[in-house]
Every structure is written in structure tokens, then in C-alpha cells.
Scaffold this active site. Structure first.
Site, PDB file in Angstrom:
ATOM      1  N   LYS A   1      82.662  19.173  28.083  1.00 38.59           N
ATOM      2  CA  LYS A   1      82.043  20.285  29.126  1.00 38.59           C
ATOM      3  C   LYS A   1      83.125  21.452  28.482  1.00 38.59           C
ATOM      4  O   LYS A   1      83.997  21.505  28.792  1.00 38.59           O
ATOM      5  CB  LYS A   1      82.257  19.846  30.336  1.00 38.59           C
ATOM      6  CG  LYS A   1      81.259  18.605  31.125  1.00 38.59           C
ATOM      7  CD  LYS A   1      81.625  18.407  32.500  1.00 38.59           C
ATOM      8  CE  LYS A   1      80.584  17.513  32.708  1.00 38.59           C
ATOM      9  NZ  LYS A   1      80.786  17.035  34.321  1.00 38.59           N
TER      10      LYS A   1
ATOM     11  N   ASP B   1      74.860   8.316  35.282  1.00 38.63           N
ATOM     12  CA  ASP B   1      76.101   8.956  35.704  1.00 38.63           C
ATOM     13  C   ASP B   1      76.476   8.748  37.243  1.00 38.63           C
ATOM     14  O   ASP B   1      75.717   8.870  38.059  1.00 38.63           O
ATOM     15  CB  ASP B   1      75.904  10.463  35.378  1.00 38.63           C
ATOM     16  CG  ASP B   1      77.450  10.953  35.829  1.00 38.63           C
ATOM     17  OD1 ASP B   1      78.348  10.106  35.978  1.00 38.63           O
ATOM     18  OD2 ASP B   1      77.582  12.217  35.385  1.00 38.63           O
TER      19      ASP B   1
ATOM     20  N   GLN C   1      78.625  21.232  34.011  1.00 39.87           N
ATOM     21  CA  GLN C   1      79.552  21.234  35.185  1.00 39.87           C
ATOM     22  C   GLN C   1      78.729  21.913  36.205  1.00 39.87           C
ATOM     23  O   GLN C   1      79.450  22.714  37.114  1.00 39.87           O
ATOM     24  CB  GLN C   1      80.636  22.147  34.657  1.00 39.87           C
ATOM     25  CG  GLN C   1      82.107  21.679  35.662  1.00 39.87           C
ATOM     26  CD  GLN C   1      82.322  20.425  35.890  1.00 39.87           C
ATOM     27  OE1 GLN C   1      83.010  19.645  34.926  1.00 39.87           O
ATOM     28  NE2 GLN C   1      81.880  19.686  36.903  1.00 39.87           N
TER      29      GLN C   1
ATOM     30  N   LYS D   1      71.703  10.629  38.168  1.00 34.56           N
ATOM     31  CA  LYS D   1      72.854  10.403  39.197  1.00 34.56           C
ATOM     32  C   LYS D   1      72.519   9.306  39.892  1.00 34.56           C
ATOM     33  O   LYS D   1      71.667   9.016  40.785  1.00 34.56           O
ATOM     34  CB  LYS D   1      72.778  11.639  40.080  1.00 34.56           C
ATOM     35  CG  LYS D   1      73.238  12.816  39.130  1.00 34.56           C
ATOM     36  CD  LYS D   1      74.625  12.837  38.727  1.00 34.56           C
ATOM     37  CE  LYS D   1      75.359  13.937  38.177  1.00 34.56           C
ATOM     38  NZ  LYS D   1      76.622  13.699  37.677  1.00 34.56           N
TER      39      LYS D   1
ATOM     40  N   ASP E   1      83.625  11.112  31.597  1.00 35.68           N
ATOM     41  CA  ASP E   1      83.496  12.505  31.906  1.00 35.68           C
ATOM     42  C   ASP E   1      84.754  13.085  32.442  1.00 35.68           C
ATOM     43  O   ASP E   1      85.886  13.490  31.935  1.00 35.68           O
ATOM     44  CB  ASP E   1      82.137  12.675  32.762  1.00 35.68           C
ATOM     45  CG  ASP E   1      81.974  14.096  33.250  1.00 35.68           C
ATOM     46  OD1 ASP E   1      82.676  14.946  32.808  1.00 35.68           O
ATOM     47  OD2 ASP E   1      81.054  14.348  34.211  1.00 35.68           O
TER      48      ASP E   1
ATOM     49  N   GLU F   1      77.698   6.759  32.356  1.00 33.49           N
ATOM     50  CA  GLU F   1      78.757   7.591  32.665  1.00 33.49           C
ATOM     51  C   GLU F   1      79.471   7.583  33.869  1.00 33.49           C
ATOM     52  O   GLU F   1      79.059   7.081  34.892  1.00 33.49           O
ATOM     53  CB  GLU F   1      78.205   9.023  32.568  1.00 33.49           C
ATOM     54  CG  GLU F   1      79.556  10.217  32.547  1.00 33.49           C
ATOM     55  CD  GLU F   1      78.809  11.475  32.100  1.00 33.49           C
ATOM     56  OE1 GLU F   1      77.729  11.629  31.414  1.00 33.49           O
ATOM     57  OE2 GLU F   1      78.681  12.378  32.963  1.00 33.49           O
TER      58      GLU F   1
END
Ligand code: MUC
Ligand code: MG
Length: 366
Positions: free
Chosen positions: A266, A191, A294, A162, A242, A217
Site C-alpha cells: 500500500k 480479506d 487503504q 471482506k 497486509d 488476506e
């Protein structure tokens, strides 16, 4: 088989370790369990994770839309008539995770009625899927320790980092530290949850060019279309949509207008039925797909692995299946276990989402 009752149960479980990322923070999960009951005594179950910062849904909105408009569409319907049911649900815009959960619960009923695991009904490609673990914001040393512990305990060999903080050097430092600690074979990707601008994202790509990162992402806000399009065409690695592609229509639009070059699927938001359409679209165009998370419980992860294991194109890359490791507890009746970096798809009839009733009684909020 006819649906005779629709139940929604909000519940809350604290996280063992909060997950922080550019668009939010999760320190407890507040989800909605949906159960569809039929006249022949079956119960189809799914976990719904409302994510206000991503889709604008809340536990209250999910409970209200399912309890009202969607119950009208479901009562009396045969779960096998799922295209008819979806046509009814899609008269209402939005409410993605509510719709995704209903689709999973319908498939859970179909699997039970046919006494077959749903990953085999959908496609039956593989018995298990390789796992990718998601690493939230923390100082570089703590992120490296978490990744090494995950390799050691679960054999995981893929990590999503992240990112999306300022200055960008904070996250570049984490990516460099991870590559150094994990070696060249481990799959790493980023991401940013829209945390950066397109020009910041370009600087990140330059600063990490020798780290062999495989995907990037949501580096920036896809709604800033021109900047995003030029970032996608300049990027040496696939730019994954996403939250900018949370439906089949959005996925098609983002790919065709150059807003992304790969897709995250997802099941929490597109269930199995719409996810399969997105997967077919991606396969036809030769676009990479990542099975995303998620911030799912084990119930949600049982659904993701059910879908991921069903098709070749959804199991090419490690799937994000391990966020449940950060949670304090889970409602699932048959817990999931990651072994040698892989998660087996449930082998029971249905999706494997049956709940532990004692735990449900302990954590329910109603
Ligand atoms: C992800 O892939 O972005 C964090 C926010 C959200 O909507 O999903 C998670 C993981
Ligand atoms: Mg994401």
C-alpha cells in the site's frame, strides 16, 4: 531545489456508501493533505489516510508529527536527496502513513521538476493497471448487486470480499453467491482483517474449496505465530500479509518466519521508495504481490496506480483502486476514470495529485 514550507491540512468528506469490515467501519473520510513547497515555486502533494484501527495514527497525530519532527527533517532539504531525508524520518518509529505521504509528495516534486509522470520515473512498465473492487459487509444479495453493477458500469473483473464475521457461514454464503452470479472467470479473493482464529480460517478454506478463491488476506492475527504458521503451510492458496507487514522489515520477517506467503503493498503507508524495496524483495523470492487500498481517495489512488503501473511485478494481479467510488466527493483536480476494468496512470508531470482549491476550501477542517 529546496523545501521551504511543509503544510498539513485535515479535511473531511462523507462516504456515499460506508465500508464495513472486520477491524472497523468507515462512514466518512478524515484525511490529511500534505504539501511540500519549494524555493522554485513547486508544490508536492499527497493524501494521508490515518487508520487508527490499523496503524494507531489519527488526523491529530499525523498533523503533529509532520508539523514538528518531520518538518525539521524536511526544511532546507533537496527533494532529490530522498535517501538522506528518509534516514532522518526513520529515526522516528511508526507513523507509517505520515511517512508514506511525505515520500509521495517528494516524488511529486521530483516528477514536476523533471516534467515527467512519476510512473515513468519509477519504471514505466504499463500505461494502466487492471482494477479490483473491494466489497464490504452487507447481506449476500446486496453484495452481489454491488459487484454486478461494478462489472456493468466499469468493466471490473476482480473483487476482494471482506470477511471475518461470525458465524463463518455468513461470509461463506456471500462468497458462494458471488461465484454463482459472476461466473468462473472473475477473480475473487478474501480479506478477513484478522477477524477469525487460525482454525476458523481453516474451516473457511474447506467450505470454499470449490470456489476458486485466489488469495486469503489476514485471515487471523499474525501475532499468534504458531497457529498462523501452520495455517500458511496448510493453505492451498497464498496467505497475504497486509497490516501484519506494513514496513519492509515486517514484510521480510513475516515471509521468512512463515507468517505469510504473499504481500499487500500500500503506497499510503510505504510511499514509493519503501514500496519499491518490498516489491524487489517479493520479486526475488517469487512471492505474489497485491496492490492494496487503504480506503484511498482519488488522490491516494493516483499514487497507487502510479506505483502499480511502474513495474511488471506490481501489475500481475488486479490492483485495489476503486474505493473512491464509495466516496461522496474528492479533492483531486483531474478526476480518475475506470474504463474497461482498467485505471490509467496519470500522464501529467508528477503523481497527478494536484487539488481542486475550491473543494479544499469547502472540506478543510482547520
Ligand atoms: C484492507 O485491505 O484491509 C481496511 C482496513 C485497512 O487498514 O485497510 C482496508 C482495506
Ligand atoms: Mg487488507
Amino acid at each position: 531545489m529546496r523545501i521551504t514550507a511543509v503544510e498539513t491540512i485535515p479535511y473531511r468528506i462523507p462516504m456515499r456508501k460506508p465500508l464495513r469490515f472486520a477491524s472497523g467501519e468507515v462512514d466518512h473520510i478524515e484525511h490529511v493533505l500534505v504539501r511540500l513547497r519549494t524555493d522554485d515555486g513547486l508544490v508536492g502533494t499527497a493524501d494521508i489516510p490515518p487508520r487508527p484501527y490499523t496503524y494507531g495514527e489519527t488526523t491529530d497525530s499525523v498533523t503533529a508529527i509532520i508539523g514538528g519532527v518531520f518538518t525539521e527533517a524536511l526544511l532546507g532539504a533537496d527533494p532529490l536527496d530522498r535517501a538522506l531525508i528518509h534516514a532522518r524520518l526513520h529515526r522516528t518509529v511508526g507513523n507509517q502513513t505520515a511517512k508514506g505521504g511525505i515520500d509521495i509528495a517528494l516524488w511529486d516534486l521530483i516528477g514536476q521538476a523533471l516534467e515527467t509522470p512519476v510512473h515513468r520515473l519509477l519504471g514505466g512498465f504499463a500505461p494502466s493497471v487492471e482494477v479490483s473492487h473491494m466489497l464490504g459487509f452487507s447481506p449476500a444479495e446486496a453484495v452481489v448487486d454491488e459487484a454486478l453493477a461494478c462489472v456493468e458500469s466499469y468493466g471490473v473483473r476482480a473483487f476482494k470480499i471482506k470477511v471475518g464475521r461470525r458465524p463463518i457461514s455468513l461470509d461463506v454464503e456471500v462468497a458462494i453467491a458471488l461465484r454463482e452470479a459472476l461466473g468462473p472467470e472473475v477473480l475473487l479473493y478474501l480479506d478477513a482483517n484478522r477477524g477469525w482464529t487460525a482454525s476458523e480460517a481453516r474451516r473457511v478454506l474447506e467450505a470454499t474449496a470449490d470456489l476458486d478463491l485466489r488469495f486469503f488476506e489476514e485471515p487471523d492475527d499474525a501475532a499468534e505465530v504458531l497457529a498462523r504458521r501452520s495455517l500458511v503451510s496448510a493453505s492451498p492458496i497464498p496467505i497475504v500479509a497486509d497490516e501484519s507487514a506494513s514496513t519492509l522489515g515486517e514484510a521480510a520477517r513475516e515471509i521468512h518466519t512463515g507468517g505469510a506467503s504473499a504481500l499487500s503493498i500500500k503506497t499510503a503507508r510505504t510511499g514509493f521508495t519503501e514500496s519499491a524495496k518490498i516489491l524487489g524483495f517479493a520479486e526475488a523470492l517469487g512471492i505474489d504481490v497485491l496492490m492494496g487500498n487503504q480506503i484511498d481517495t482519488q488522490l491516494g489512488s493516483a499514487a497507487t496506480v502510479t506505483f502499480g503501473a511502474a513495474f511488471e511485478h506490481s501489475s500481475r494481479y488486479p490492483a485495489e483502486l476503486s474505493n473512491f467510488l464509495d466516496m461522496g466527493d474528492d479533492l483531486i483536480g483531474e478526476p480518475l476514470t475506470i474504463v474497461d476494468g482498467r485505471l490509467p496512470a496519470p500522464t501529467v508531470p508528477g503523481v497527478g495529485t494536484a487539488v481542486d482549491e475550491d473543494k479544499l476550501a469547502r472540506y478543510r477542517l482547520d
